[in-house]
Structures are given as C-alpha cells and as structure tokens.
Write a protein that holds these residues in place. Sequence first.
Motif, PDB file in Angstrom:
ATOM      1  N   LYS A 177      24.670  12.118  45.310  1.00 29.82           N
ATOM      2  CA  LYS A 177      25.752  11.257  44.835  1.00 29.82           C
ATOM      3  C   LYS A 177      26.561  10.708  46.015  1.00 29.82           C
ATOM      4  CE  LYS A 177      29.824  11.314  41.846  1.00 29.82           C
ATOM      5  NZ  LYS A 177      30.683  12.151  41.001  1.00 29.82           N
ATOM      6  N   ALA A 178      26.848  11.552  46.991  1.00 29.16           N
ATOM      7  CA  ALA A 178      27.626  11.122  48.156  1.00 29.16           C
ATOM      8  C   ALA A 178      26.864  10.067  48.961  1.00 29.16           C
ATOM      9  CB  ALA A 178      27.971  12.320  49.036  1.00 29.16           C
ATOM     10  N   VAL A 179      25.583  10.302  49.188  1.00 26.93           N
ATOM     11  CA  VAL A 179      24.765   9.340  49.940  1.00 26.93           C
ATOM     12  C   VAL A 179      24.660   8.032  49.166  1.00 26.93           C
ATOM     13  CG1 VAL A 179      22.440   8.868  50.819  1.00 26.93           C
ATOM     14  CG2 VAL A 179      23.452  11.117  51.171  1.00 26.93           C
ATOM     15  N   TYR A 180      24.461   8.126  47.864  1.00 25.55           N
ATOM     16  CA  TYR A 180      24.344   6.943  47.013  1.00 25.55           C
ATOM     17  C   TYR A 180      25.622   6.110  47.100  1.00 25.55           C
ATOM     18  CZ  TYR A 180      23.433   4.098  42.855  1.00 25.55           C
ATOM     19  OH  TYR A 180      23.222   3.057  41.999  1.00 25.55           O
ATOM     20  N   LYS A 181      26.777   6.773  46.962  1.00 28.42           N
ATOM     21  CA  LYS A 181      28.062   6.066  47.026  1.00 28.42           C
ATOM     22  C   LYS A 181      28.253   5.380  48.386  1.00 28.42           C
ATOM     23  CE  LYS A 181      30.074   7.380  43.081  1.00 28.42           C
ATOM     24  NZ  LYS A 181      30.165   6.454  41.996  1.00 28.42           N
ATOM     25  N   GLU A 182      27.835   6.050  49.444  1.00 28.53           N
ATOM     26  CA  GLU A 182      27.952   5.481  50.784  1.00 28.53           C
ATOM     27  C   GLU A 182      27.052   4.256  50.928  1.00 28.53           C
ATOM     28  OE1 GLU A 182      29.718   5.046  54.335  1.00 28.53           O
ATOM     29  OE2 GLU A 182      30.251   6.582  52.881  1.00 28.53           O
ATOM     30  N   LEU A 183      25.839   4.337  50.442  1.00 32.85           N
ATOM     31  CA  LEU A 183      24.929   3.180  50.477  1.00 32.85           C
ATOM     32  C   LEU A 183      25.466   2.030  49.629  1.00 32.85           C
ATOM     33  CD1 LEU A 183      21.444   4.928  50.150  1.00 32.85           C
ATOM     34  CD2 LEU A 183      22.305   3.691  52.138  1.00 32.85           C
ATOM     35  N   GLU A 184      26.058   2.376  48.500  1.00 34.52           N
ATOM     36  CA  GLU A 184      26.587   1.381  47.580  1.00 34.52           C
ATOM     37  C   GLU A 184      27.705   0.557  48.248  1.00 34.52           C
ATOM     38  OE1 GLU A 184      27.055   1.738  42.826  1.00 34.52           O
ATOM     39  OE2 GLU A 184      28.340   3.058  43.999  1.00 34.52           O
TER      40      GLU A 184
END
Length: 191
Positions: free
Chosen positions: A181-188
């Motif tokens: 979730k953290a990586v996804y949010k950062e990529l987003e």
Amino acid sequence: MKTLPPELEALTDNALMLKVKDNDLDKLGLLFERYKRPLYGFFYGMNKDADLSEDLVQNVFLRILKYRYLFRGEGDFRTWMYHIARNVNHDHFRKNKLKAKDSLEQWQERLGSDENRSTEYQKDEELQLLSMAMDRLPDDKREILLLSKFQDKKYKEIGEILGCSEGAVKVKVFRALQDLKAVYKELEKHM
C-alpha cells in the motif's frame, strides 16, 4: 484443450503423485497439466520473465520426478509442490546471482517496460500501478502476497510451504500488504 478420461480426472493430486512415486511416470504429465499455469503465474509474479518462468516450471517437475521417493502422501501435494517451487526459484537466483547484479537502471527499465507485462496488467492503469508496486517489494513480501492473494493459498498451507506457523503467515501477509500500500501510494503520487 484436452479432456481427460473421467477415471483420471477424478484422481486426487496425492493419488496421482503416489502413482508417480511407484514409477507410474505417465501420471506426472497429468499433474503437470493441472499445475503448469498456476506455477507459471507464481514464477512470473516473482521475476517478470516469461521464458525464465517456463524454465522454472519445468525445473519444478524435474525435481518432483527426482525426489518422488520423498513424497509420503500425508500432506497436500500442492503444498509440497510449492515448497519445491520456492526452492527452485531461490536456487536459480542464488546460482546465477541475478538479483545482486541488477543495477538500478535495469530495474527502472524493467518497471517502465509495458512490453514485458502480461495483457492483464495492461488493461487498466491501476493494475499497472499495482504491478509496479509488487515489483518493488522485497522478494519475501512479494512471494507471500503471490501465494496468498494470487494463488489463493490458505494461511495454513502457506505456513507449511514457508515452514512457519499460520499466525506468522498472517503477520507476514499483513506487513506485506502494508508495504504494498505504501509503495502503491508513492507511485500514485508520481503518476
């Protein structure tokens, strides 16, 4: 797609593997037909290389053949097979030391290349982002998410594969999901 005779279709994985253990090696082909796609998906999720994934699936079945005498039939065949699959994957990367040699540029190139992505991941932007986030997770976290969420393994079965308790698997899945979730949010943010 071939249809199997009803008497062979009805045989459980364990029953087929016990026949393989007793040198009825033709039955290994039936197990291969049942599990080549799920294993391919597992390996592709780990390394994003179609050819390598096919090779690793073949290696799993070679090891199953080689170590058939170790199968007792007490546990679930799939658990035993995925344990072998994990070892095949680890052995491949340990032997070739591919992970250690990958430069940051190679990872960025791999992440940015849509050509290597399956058509399922190209369907929509969210799935592409999810795929990119999965790629950026450490191997152990990506592996546990692939087993639990994409291979639909139960926590108990994953615990048997990984050699840990069901409770430990729950914690590992929870932490891996938090990291994803953290990586996804950062990529987003950067899209």
